[in-house]
Each structure stands twice: as C-alpha cells, then as structure tokens.
Motif scaffolding. Structure first.
Motif, PDB file in Angstrom:
ATOM      1  N   HIS A   1       0.836  -1.191   0.000  1.00  0.00           N
ATOM      2  CA  HIS A   1       0.000   0.000   0.000  1.00  0.00           C
ATOM      3  C   HIS A   1       0.877   1.251   0.000  1.00  0.00           C
ATOM      4  O   HIS A   1       2.062   1.209   0.367  1.00  0.00           O
ATOM      5  CB  HIS A   1      -0.934   0.006   1.209  1.00  0.00           C
ATOM      6  N   LEU A   2       0.269   2.365  -0.383  1.00  0.00           N
ATOM      7  CA  LEU A   2       1.032   3.604  -0.516  1.00  0.00           C
ATOM      8  C   LEU A   2       1.653   4.039   0.806  1.00  0.00           C
ATOM      9  O   LEU A   2       2.765   4.573   0.827  1.00  0.00           O
ATOM     10  CB  LEU A   2       0.134   4.715  -1.064  1.00  0.00           C
ATOM     11  N   TYR A   3       0.949   3.834   1.918  1.00  0.00           N
ATOM     12  CA  TYR A   3       1.498   4.278   3.198  1.00  0.00           C
ATOM     13  C   TYR A   3       2.681   3.410   3.629  1.00  0.00           C
ATOM     14  O   TYR A   3       3.542   3.869   4.371  1.00  0.00           O
ATOM     15  CB  TYR A   3       0.412   4.309   4.282  1.00  0.00           C
ATOM     16  N   VAL A   4       2.721   2.148   3.179  1.00  0.00           N
ATOM     17  CA  VAL A   4       3.897   1.320   3.464  1.00  0.00           C
ATOM     18  C   VAL A   4       5.099   1.825   2.658  1.00  0.00           C
ATOM     19  O   VAL A   4       6.218   1.922   3.181  1.00  0.00           O
ATOM     20  CB  VAL A   4       3.606  -0.156   3.139  1.00  0.00           C
ATOM     21  N   TRP A   5       4.850   2.142   1.388  1.00  0.00           N
ATOM     22  CA  TRP A   5       5.917   2.738   0.582  1.00  0.00           C
ATOM     23  C   TRP A   5       6.389   4.055   1.184  1.00  0.00           C
ATOM     24  O   TRP A   5       7.583   4.373   1.163  1.00  0.00           O
ATOM     25  CB  TRP A   5       5.442   2.962  -0.855  1.00  0.00           C
ATOM     26  N   ALA A   6       5.440   4.841   1.704  1.00  0.00           N
ATOM     27  CA  ALA A   6       5.814   6.110   2.339  1.00  0.00           C
ATOM     28  C   ALA A   6       6.739   5.866   3.521  1.00  0.00           C
ATOM     29  O   ALA A   6       7.743   6.580   3.697  1.00  0.00           O
ATOM     30  CB  ALA A   6       4.561   6.863   2.781  1.00  0.00           C
ATOM     31  N   TRP A   7       6.424   4.851   4.337  1.00  0.00           N
ATOM     32  CA  TRP A   7       7.279   4.542   5.494  1.00  0.00           C
ATOM     33  C   TRP A   7       8.672   4.155   5.037  1.00  0.00           C
ATOM     34  O   TRP A   7       9.680   4.593   5.615  1.00  0.00           O
ATOM     35  CB  TRP A   7       6.662   3.403   6.313  1.00  0.00           C
TER      36      TRP A   7
END
Length: 213
Positions: A125-131
């Motif tokens: 998910h995008l928030y995992v990539w963000a992390w």
C-alpha cells in the motif's frame, strides 16, 4: 580593521556539486512522490484519509528543507554550513514525523485479513511505501550531513546559466506547483470544515456549495 586585500573567491569542489545535485534530486523526488499520490486521488478516485494528508505534508516539508539549500546556491553561489544545518535539519524532522504517521497507518491495517486503505503498488500500500521512503530519507540525510563540513562555503556555480541553475530552478518550480495543487486538493476535500473526515467519500467543498449532493 578590514584588510585591503580582497577576499579570495570560494573554492569549488566535487562534493559541493554532489551535495547540490542531491538537494535538487531530494526536492524533486519528494514532489514526484506527492504527485503519485495526487494521481491516485484524482486519476483513480482514491480520496486520501487524514493520515494520508499528514504524510503528504511531511513529504512536502522534507522537500522544502532541500529547497532552502537550493535557494541559497541559486542566490549566492555558495551554501554556508548554517544553511546546510537548517535545510537538512528541517528535512530530517519532516522525515521522522512522516515515518511516525506512515507507521501509524500501517499498524491500523496490519492484522491478518485486513484489506488496508487504497490500492497497492508492487504488492504494498502507498502508506507502506511512504514509510520505506521516509526511512531511506533519514539515512540519506544523515550521510549528507556527515559530509556537510566538507562542502560548506564551496562554490556551486548555480548563479550563472547552466545545468546547475536549470536543475535548481526546475526543482523549485515543480515543488511550488505540487504544493499549490496539494493545498487546493485538501481544500476541496475539507470544504468549509475544521477537520477532514476519517472515511472520506466525497469532496465536501462541492457539497457545501451545493454543486453535488
């Protein structure tokens, strides 16, 4: 008492140019990441949740730290140590804050069977990539800060026309446009309200002005 001998021009160096190019890439890269989020928002109809918006704010703040360094090089042709400390320090704080926000959103959807929020890119998910990107940024900023004493006050030939100035101007203009679009996107989503909804399903501005029901 001032010396009658003029000050010697600052020396140029490879590390100074590398630091400048990294700042341009850093600002441009984070702006591009926010652009990817805007694509998912408007191109795929995935309205961001409040935590997503917070992560975008930290991304843009991280980019602004690098933009502060670029601006100094464009105006004076040198980057003092104070500017390096302020710029990369701002980016570091933003990267750490963004790491907490993306980690928080990841933890909300970590249980087995949880579908997560939004679509996936290469299985994440995008928030995992963000992390992941925030963590890599913390490491990268630490590395460039370790060499900042070797690049401070070195001439960066960005005041005259050339690839260095073109890259810096493009990075600043691109970042500025992304910030403007992001502000507009949040305003359309929030409308005339103080808080963003936890589960957004419409742009409240259009609802508030009776454009949509």
């Amino acid at each position: 008492m001032h010396s009658l001998v003029p000050d010697a021009p600052p020396e140029s160096g490879l590390l100074g140019r590398v630091q400048y190019w990294f700042a341009c890439s850093f600002a441009f890269g984070w702006a591009a990441v926010v652009c990817a989020g805007l694509y998912h928002q408007f191109g795929r109809g995935e309205i961001p949740c409040p935590l997503c918006v917070v992560q975008r704010m930290f991304m843009l703040l991280a980019a602004l730290g690098a933009a502060y360094i670029i601006r100094a090089a464009l105006l004076s042709g040198t980057v003092p140590a104070r500017v390096y400390m302020t710029g990369w320090g701002t980016s570091l704080v933003a990267a750490i804050g963004g790491s907490f926000a993306s980690w928080r959103q990841t933890m909300l959807h970590i249980l087995p069977g949880a579908k997560g929020y939004g679509s996936e890119v290469f299985g994440l998910h995008l928030y995992v990539w963000a992390w992941i990107l925030f963590q890599l940024s913390v490491v990268a900023i630490g590395v460039v800060l370790a060499f900042a004493h070797m690049t401070a006050d070195r001439a960066v030939l960005a005041v005259r026309p050339g690839p260095l100035r073109t890259a810096g101007m493009c990075a600043l203009w691109f970042l500025g446009m992304v910030i403007a679009v992001s502000m507009l996107a949040v305003f359309l989503q929030e409308g005339f309200h103080w808080f963003l909804p936890d589960g957004p399903n419409r742009y409240r501005f259009f609802y508030d002005v009776r454009i949509s029901g």
